[in-house]
Design a protein around this motif. Structure first.
Motif, PDB file in Angstrom:
ATOM      1  N   LEU A   1      -0.507  -1.323 -10.048  1.00  0.00           N
ATOM      2  CA  LEU A   1      -0.109  -1.099  -8.656  1.00  0.00           C
ATOM      3  C   LEU A   1      -1.327  -0.835  -7.770  1.00  0.00           C
ATOM      4  O   LEU A   1      -1.426  -1.353  -6.649  1.00  0.00           O
ATOM      5  N   LEU A   2      -2.265  -0.049  -8.276  1.00  0.00           N
ATOM      6  CA  LEU A   2      -3.458   0.284  -7.493  1.00  0.00           C
ATOM      7  C   LEU A   2      -4.376  -0.922  -7.337  1.00  0.00           C
ATOM      8  O   LEU A   2      -4.923  -1.165  -6.258  1.00  0.00           O
TER       9      LEU A   2
ATOM     10  N   SER B   1       1.203   1.467  -1.480  1.00  0.00           N
ATOM     11  CA  SER B   1       1.064   0.320  -0.581  1.00  0.00           C
ATOM     12  C   SER B   1       1.537   0.590   0.840  1.00  0.00           C
ATOM     13  O   SER B   1       1.017   0.014   1.788  1.00  0.00           O
ATOM     14  N   ALA B   2       2.557   1.445   0.998  1.00  0.00           N
ATOM     15  CA  ALA B   2       3.165   1.719   2.309  1.00  0.00           C
ATOM     16  C   ALA B   2       3.603   0.426   2.995  1.00  0.00           C
ATOM     17  O   ALA B   2       3.559   0.299   4.209  1.00  0.00           O
TER      18      ALA B   2
ATOM     19  N   ASP C   1      -8.918   7.332  -3.457  1.00  0.00           N
ATOM     20  CA  ASP C   1      -8.964   7.079  -2.023  1.00  0.00           C
ATOM     21  C   ASP C   1      -7.685   6.390  -1.537  1.00  0.00           C
ATOM     22  O   ASP C   1      -7.150   6.730  -0.479  1.00  0.00           O
ATOM     23  N   ILE C   2      -7.179   5.443  -2.318  1.00  0.00           N
ATOM     24  CA  ILE C   2      -5.933   4.757  -1.964  1.00  0.00           C
ATOM     25  C   ILE C   2      -4.788   5.756  -1.877  1.00  0.00           C
ATOM     26  O   ILE C   2      -4.005   5.751  -0.913  1.00  0.00           O
TER      27      ILE C   2
ATOM     28  N   ALA D   1      -2.725   7.068   1.537  1.00  0.00           N
ATOM     29  CA  ALA D   1      -1.284   6.786   1.611  1.00  0.00           C
ATOM     30  C   ALA D   1      -0.454   8.029   1.889  1.00  0.00           C
ATOM     31  O   ALA D   1       0.755   7.924   2.153  1.00  0.00           O
ATOM     32  N   GLN D   2      -1.073   9.211   1.860  1.00  0.00           N
ATOM     33  CA  GLN D   2      -0.305  10.428   2.140  1.00  0.00           C
ATOM     34  C   GLN D   2       0.133  10.486   3.600  1.00  0.00           C
ATOM     35  O   GLN D   2       1.139  11.122   3.929  1.00  0.00           O
TER      36      GLN D   2
END
Length: 414
Positions: free
Chosen positions: A316-317, A351-352, A154-155, A159-160
Motif C-alpha cells: 500500500l505504501l 492514500s486519502a 512521512d506518508i 495522511a493524518q
C-alpha cells in the motif's frame, strides 16, 4: 500487553463449494473454499484469530507448515512481539532451515501469513496503533531502493491531515466494491442472468467475469453479461494465470469489444517483463520489481496470496509513493473480512484517495464468521469490532473441519 501466548492451534476447515461451482475459474474448476485456521491462546484468556485461504486439497500441508512455525510463537508475550514486530516477522521468514522452503512463496508463505494475521488480530484486540508503530512492523529488506522507512513514515504522518473526515465518510458511505459472485466460470447462462439481475437491483455497478478456458465461450459469456449490465456499468475480466504472454494478448484483443476495464492475471505472476502491464503480483518484492518495470494503471493485491498484513502494508505504501490506485482481490472464505481493513486503512491513513479504487466482494460463506463483512449499496461498511475480523464461529469450524466434521462425513458417504 503482557499477554503470553501459551498455545497455537491450527485446523483444516473446508467448505464444499465445488458442488455448486462457486469460485470456479479457468485454472480451478472445482475449488472447495478452505482455510488453515489459526487460534492463539494467551495466559489472560485473550485470543487471536488468523487464517489463510486455500482451495481444498493441500490445506493439510499448510496446517503442517503452521505447526512447524508454532515453536517460534508459543511462549512469547504480545509485548515482546510488537516491540520488535519487524524482528518477529524475520524470525518466521528467516529460519536458517525452513526458509529454504519459502519464505515468500507457496506453503510456507501461507503458513507464515496465517500466524502473523493471528498475531495482528490479537494485538488489535489489545490496543491501538500509531504511525511509528505501523512502520516498525514492516520489513524493508529488499525494498529500500523503492521505499525507505523514513518515506513510509512521512506518508503516514502527512495522511493524518483530514483523517477524521475520511473516517467519518467511510462510516457513512462505505468503500466502493465490485462483485465477482455473478460470473464464476462454471455457472450456466440462466444463473448468470439471474445473478446479474439481482445484483443490479441491489445497486451493483461493477462486475468481474472469469475467462480463459475457451475463447468462443468467453466471447459469448462476456457479451451476455455486458448486455445484462448495460454499456455504462464497469466490467473486468480475470484469466487466473491461464495464458502465455502472446496468447493473452491475442485473447484479450478478441474480448476488447466488451470494453473490460482490466484483464487480471493473464499469465504467470513470476513473469516480470511479460506481466509488467498488469498490477497483480504475489509478494512485496515482485511488486517492487513491477513498479520499477513499468508505469502501472492499477495494483491488485490479494489478501490470500500476498500473505500477511505486514506485507500488504508495504505494498500500500509503495503504491501510494508511485500514485498507483490499489484494487484488492477478496474472493474466498474470510478474505472479504480481512481485506476490508486494508482498503479502509489505505484510504483513511495512506492514500486519502478513492479515484479509480474499488475492492472485490464475493457473497459466499460470510455466515460462518463471528463478525461478518457488511455490504450496503455495493460498498464495504467499516467493521466496528476490534480485531482482524477473521474469527470463525466454533460451530462452523467443527462442522466443516476436514475430514472429521459432519459436513465431510456426509459428503464422503454420498
Amino acid at each position: 500487553m503482557l499477554h503470553k501466548i501459551i498455545n497455537l492451534t491450527v485446523r483444516d476447515v473446508r467448505f464444499p463449494t465445488s458442488l455448486e461451482q462457486h469460485g470456479s475459474d479457468a485454472m480451478h474448476s472445482d475449488p472447495d473454499y478452505s482455510a488453515a485456521y489459526v487460534v492463539l491462546d494467551t495466559d489472560c484468556g485473550l485470543k487471536g484469530f488468523g487464517l489463510t485461504f486455500t482451495l481444498g486439497k493441500g490445506t493439510e500441508i499448510v496446517v503442517c507448515a503452521v505447526k512447524a512455525l508454532a515453536g517460534l510463537v508459543v511462549g512469547k508475550s504480545l509485548q515482546e512481539i510488537v516491540s520488535n514486530f519487524r524482528g518477529f516477522y524475520r524470525l518466521l521468514t528467516s529460519d536458517g532451515q525452513m526458509r529454504w522452503l519459502g519464505p515468500e512463496k507457496g506453503v510456507i508463505h501461507l503458513a507464515t501469513a496465517a500466524v502473523l494475521n493471528a498475531v495482528w488480530d490479537l494485538w488489535a484486540r489489545a490496543e491501538g496503533k500509531d504511525p511509528k508503530r505501523i512502520v516498525s512492523c514492516i520489513d524493508f529488506r529488499y525494498i529500500t531502493d523503492v521505499l525507505t522507512e523514513d518515506e513510509a513514515l512521512d506518508i503516514l504522518v502527512k495522511a493524518q491531515e483530514g483523517r477524521q473526515q475520511r473516517e467519518d465518510q467511510m462510516l457513512k458511505e462505505g468503500y466502493p466494491a465490485y462483485t465477482t459472485s455473478c460470473a464464476w466460470l462454471g455457472y450456466p447462462d440462466q444463473q448468470l442472468k439471474q445473478l446479474c439481475t439481482d445484483a443490479l437491483k441491489s445497486g451493483w455497478t461493477k462486475f468481474k467475469v472469469k475467462v480463459g478456458a475457451d475463447l468462443e465461450d468467453d466471447v459469448r459469456r462476456c457479451r451476455l453479461i455486458r448486455q445484462m449490465i448495460g454499456p455504462n456499468n464497469t466490467l473486468m475480466i480475470d484469466a487466473n494465470q491461464r495464458w502465455d504472454v502472446d496468447e493473452a494478448i491475442s485473447w484479450v484483443s478478441k474480448l476488447a469489444e466488451v470494453k473490460p476495464l482490466w484483464i487480471e492475471e493473464p499469465t504467470s505472476p513470476d513473469d516480470i517483463l511479460g506481466h509488467a502491464t498488469i498490477a497483480k503480483c504475489h509478494n512485496r518484492v515482485m511488486f517492487k520489481q513491477l513498479l520499477q518495470a513499468s508505469a502501472l494503471q492499477f495494483v491488485q493485491i490479494d489478501s490470500c496470496r500476498l500473505g500477511s498484513v505486514n506485507e500488504n502494508l508495504a505494498v500500500l505504501l509503495m503504491a501510494h509513493k508511485f500514485q498507483v490506485p490499489v484494487c484488492p482481490h477478496a474472493g474466498g472464505v474470510g478474505l472479504c473480512e480481512l481485506v476490508q481493513h486494508l482498503i479502509l486503512f489505505d484510504y483513511i491513513c495512506v492514500s486519502a484517495n478513492l479515484s479509480n479504487r474499488m475492492c472485490e466482494y464475493v457473497d459466499h460463506l460470510h455466515e460462518h464468521f463471528a463478525n461478518p463483512v457488511v455490504i450496503q449499496d455495493a460498498h464495504y461498511m467499516p467493521p466496528k469490532d476490534p480485531g482482524y475480523s477473521c474469527e470463525m464461529l466454533e460451530s462452523s469450524v467443527k462442522r466443516h473441519q476436514f475430514p472429521e466434521g459432519d459436513v465431510w462425513k456426509l459428503h464422503q458417504n454420498k
